[in-house]
Design a protein around this motif. Sequence first.
Motif, short mmCIF file in Angstrom:
data_model
loop_
_atom_site.label_atom_id
_atom_site.label_comp_id
_atom_site.label_asym_id
_atom_site.label_seq_id
_atom_site.Cartn_x
_atom_site.Cartn_y
_atom_site.Cartn_z
N SER A 181 43.83 33.78 -94.92
CA SER A 181 44.94 33.38 -94.04
C SER A 181 44.98 34.29 -92.81
O SER A 181 44.42 35.39 -92.83
CB SER A 181 46.27 33.48 -94.79
N PRO A 182 45.65 33.87 -91.75
CA PRO A 182 45.75 34.72 -90.56
C PRO A 182 46.35 36.10 -90.85
O PRO A 182 45.86 37.11 -90.34
CB PRO A 182 46.66 33.91 -89.63
N GLU A 183 47.38 36.15 -91.70
CA GLU A 183 47.97 37.46 -91.98
C GLU A 183 47.04 38.33 -92.81
O GLU A 183 46.98 39.54 -92.61
CB GLU A 183 49.32 37.31 -92.70
N GLN A 184 46.30 37.72 -93.76
CA GLN A 184 45.37 38.50 -94.55
C GLN A 184 44.28 39.12 -93.68
O GLN A 184 43.88 40.25 -93.88
CB GLN A 184 44.75 37.63 -95.65
N VAL A 185 43.82 38.37 -92.70
CA VAL A 185 42.84 38.91 -91.75
C VAL A 185 43.45 40.06 -90.96
O VAL A 185 42.81 41.09 -90.74
CB VAL A 185 42.33 37.81 -90.80
N ASP B 160 33.37 43.03 -85.87
CA ASP B 160 32.68 42.05 -85.01
C ASP B 160 32.38 40.77 -85.78
O ASP B 160 32.54 39.65 -85.25
CB ASP B 160 31.38 42.66 -84.47
N SER B 161 31.95 40.91 -87.04
CA SER B 161 31.64 39.73 -87.85
C SER B 161 32.89 38.90 -88.12
O SER B 161 32.86 37.66 -88.09
CB SER B 161 31.00 40.16 -89.18
N VAL B 162 34.00 39.59 -88.38
CA VAL B 162 35.26 38.89 -88.61
C VAL B 162 35.67 38.12 -87.35
O VAL B 162 36.05 36.95 -87.42
CB VAL B 162 36.36 39.89 -89.02
N MET B 163 35.57 38.78 -86.20
CA MET B 163 35.96 38.14 -84.95
C MET B 163 35.07 36.94 -84.64
O MET B 163 35.53 35.92 -84.11
CB MET B 163 35.90 39.15 -83.80
N GLU B 164 33.79 37.04 -84.98
CA GLU B 164 32.86 35.93 -84.75
C GLU B 164 33.25 34.72 -85.58
O GLU B 164 33.22 33.58 -85.11
CB GLU B 164 31.44 36.37 -85.10
N GLN B 165 33.65 34.95 -86.84
CA GLN B 165 34.06 33.84 -87.70
C GLN B 165 35.41 33.26 -87.28
O GLN B 165 35.61 32.05 -87.30
CB GLN B 165 34.13 34.32 -89.17
N VAL B 166 36.33 34.14 -86.89
CA VAL B 166 37.65 33.69 -86.45
C VAL B 166 37.54 32.78 -85.22
O VAL B 166 38.29 31.81 -85.07
CB VAL B 166 38.56 34.90 -86.14
N ALA B 167 36.59 33.08 -84.34
CA ALA B 167 36.41 32.30 -83.12
C ALA B 167 36.08 30.83 -83.43
O ALA B 167 36.31 29.96 -82.60
CB ALA B 167 35.31 32.91 -82.26
N PHE C 220 37.57 29.04 -85.61
CA PHE C 220 38.78 28.34 -86.06
C PHE C 220 39.97 28.74 -85.18
O PHE C 220 40.94 29.34 -85.67
CB PHE C 220 39.06 28.68 -87.52
N PRO C 221 39.90 28.45 -83.89
CA PRO C 221 40.94 28.91 -82.96
C PRO C 221 42.33 28.36 -83.28
O PRO C 221 43.34 29.05 -83.07
CB PRO C 221 40.45 28.41 -81.60
N ALA C 222 42.41 27.13 -83.78
CA ALA C 222 43.73 26.55 -84.06
C ALA C 222 44.42 27.29 -85.21
O ALA C 222 45.63 27.55 -85.16
CB ALA C 222 43.58 25.07 -84.41
N LYS C 223 43.66 27.65 -86.23
CA LYS C 223 44.24 28.31 -87.39
C LYS C 223 44.72 29.72 -87.07
O LYS C 223 45.78 30.16 -87.55
CB LYS C 223 43.21 28.36 -88.53
N TYR C 224 43.97 30.43 -86.24
CA TYR C 224 44.26 31.85 -86.00
C TYR C 224 44.87 32.13 -84.63
O TYR C 224 44.97 33.29 -84.23
CB TYR C 224 42.97 32.67 -86.16
N LYS C 225 45.30 31.08 -83.92
CA LYS C 225 45.72 31.26 -82.54
C LYS C 225 46.89 32.24 -82.39
O LYS C 225 46.96 32.98 -81.40
CB LYS C 225 46.10 29.91 -81.93
N ASP C 226 47.81 32.26 -83.35
CA ASP C 226 48.97 33.14 -83.23
C ASP C 226 48.62 34.61 -83.43
O ASP C 226 49.44 35.48 -83.14
CB ASP C 226 50.05 32.73 -84.25
N TYR C 227 47.42 34.87 -83.94
CA TYR C 227 47.02 36.25 -84.23
C TYR C 227 45.88 36.75 -83.35
O TYR C 227 45.48 37.91 -83.47
CB TYR C 227 46.59 36.37 -85.69
N LEU C 228 45.35 35.89 -82.48
CA LEU C 228 44.15 36.26 -81.74
C LEU C 228 44.34 37.50 -80.88
O LEU C 228 43.46 38.37 -80.81
CB LEU C 228 43.69 35.08 -80.87
#
Length: 441
Positions: free
Chosen positions: A175-179, A210-217, A219-227
């Motif tokens: 989830s966004p908060e877990q990340v 860096d690997s986490v940020m690459e994967q988050v990129a 799924f921009p809609a899911k993580y947009k509030d935390y980017l």
Amino acid sequence: MMRLFSMLRLVFSVCLVVFLGNYGRAQPKDSRKLHELLARWRAKQLTDTDYLRGVDSVAPLLEKADSLPEWLSTYRQLAFCDSARGRSRAQYYTYLAINAYNLNQFGRAIYYSEKNNEERTKLGMFEKGGFSHGDLFALTVFANNHDYRRVFARYAVLRPALSELPSAIPRGNASPEQVFVAMSILQSVNFSACRSGDELRAREIIGLVDSVMEQVAGFPAKYKDYLLLYDYILHDDQYELYRLHGQWEAARNSLLAAIRDVNTSGFRPNLQPSYREAVYSEAMDLYFNLKKRDSANYYLSQLRAGDGKVRYSSLDPTVVPDARSRLLADEGRYAEAYSELRKLYGLRDSAYYTVSADKDNNLYALAEAENARFELVRLDERKRAADRSALLLFFLTALLVVGGVAAFFVVRSMQQRRLLDLRLQLARNFHDQIGPMLLYG
């Protein structure tokens, strides 16, 4: 260092979303409010729920008060006497954790942060089996106190799960908060690695981020509030690594990128004051090292402005005296610089004494024992309540049995009376009808 102090507050004020208002010292009027609430509750002018809510509005203003745990005793009783008041129990542990930290009782603070995490996991506010806010709090406390050995020891336990984070994101298992919690944990570990000169570990952390940020990129809609939060952590991690290597220009660029993240309009407004405090204090320290007095003085003035845009938490009271001493000495005002330096040493001596006392007294164990005693008292109260209920049930059962037996005999007596009346009526009828027949037949 102020970034770590800010993170301690963010663990509770951001992730837990429990603290309200200002973080100043306890004011007498605020403590009086607690006593007034208690008096009204005892006079039955407030319901239990209204009393709990009233305390929630005042307790954050008293987080530095020595007597706060005592003042919260009634709040604690009400929170734990009803299984439906899980949120109040979590609030209670949060208040104690921040209070203990402010009093430099770090073992106690870590224990209560873990209890807070347990309660919020039960409530579903934190994900079960995910990265723990308690771990984040403990790591930040250890890093802040330069206990890097314990930071790395706890990181060794968390490392397998953290290493799986990049692959968990595309599977939808993060989830966004877990990340955010995971990256904040990595941020504390990276700080410890860079400040202790452990370049290998620091590069490992940067690679994982860096690997986490690459994967988050992806799924921009899911993580947009935390980017923007993720970007801030990444840029801060890069700043620490460049700082370790003495690459001051690259460090400055990374820090300015972190400042831009914080000041971006899309950044969460309730978080901006705390994050500005963190990056401005780092910028002040960086410009000192670069011998750029005007820039250092600018960020110092931002920290001390008190305009609400930057929240100087005073969790580290040595920051401003240290900065002022360096600025005054650079200006040749040595007497004033010496005065600030004396103030700084006094604060550090006090902090060293309280930290040492905390370690000697093992306040984690003391807090655990204290909470265990309270749990035993609650269990004993529950046992007495259960005994009273069992006794009442026994009397009610006995009363029902006696009543049932009495009813049985009453009904039986009535039936016997009816049977006797019927026999008498039959005999009377027999006499009235058969007698004339024999006489005149």
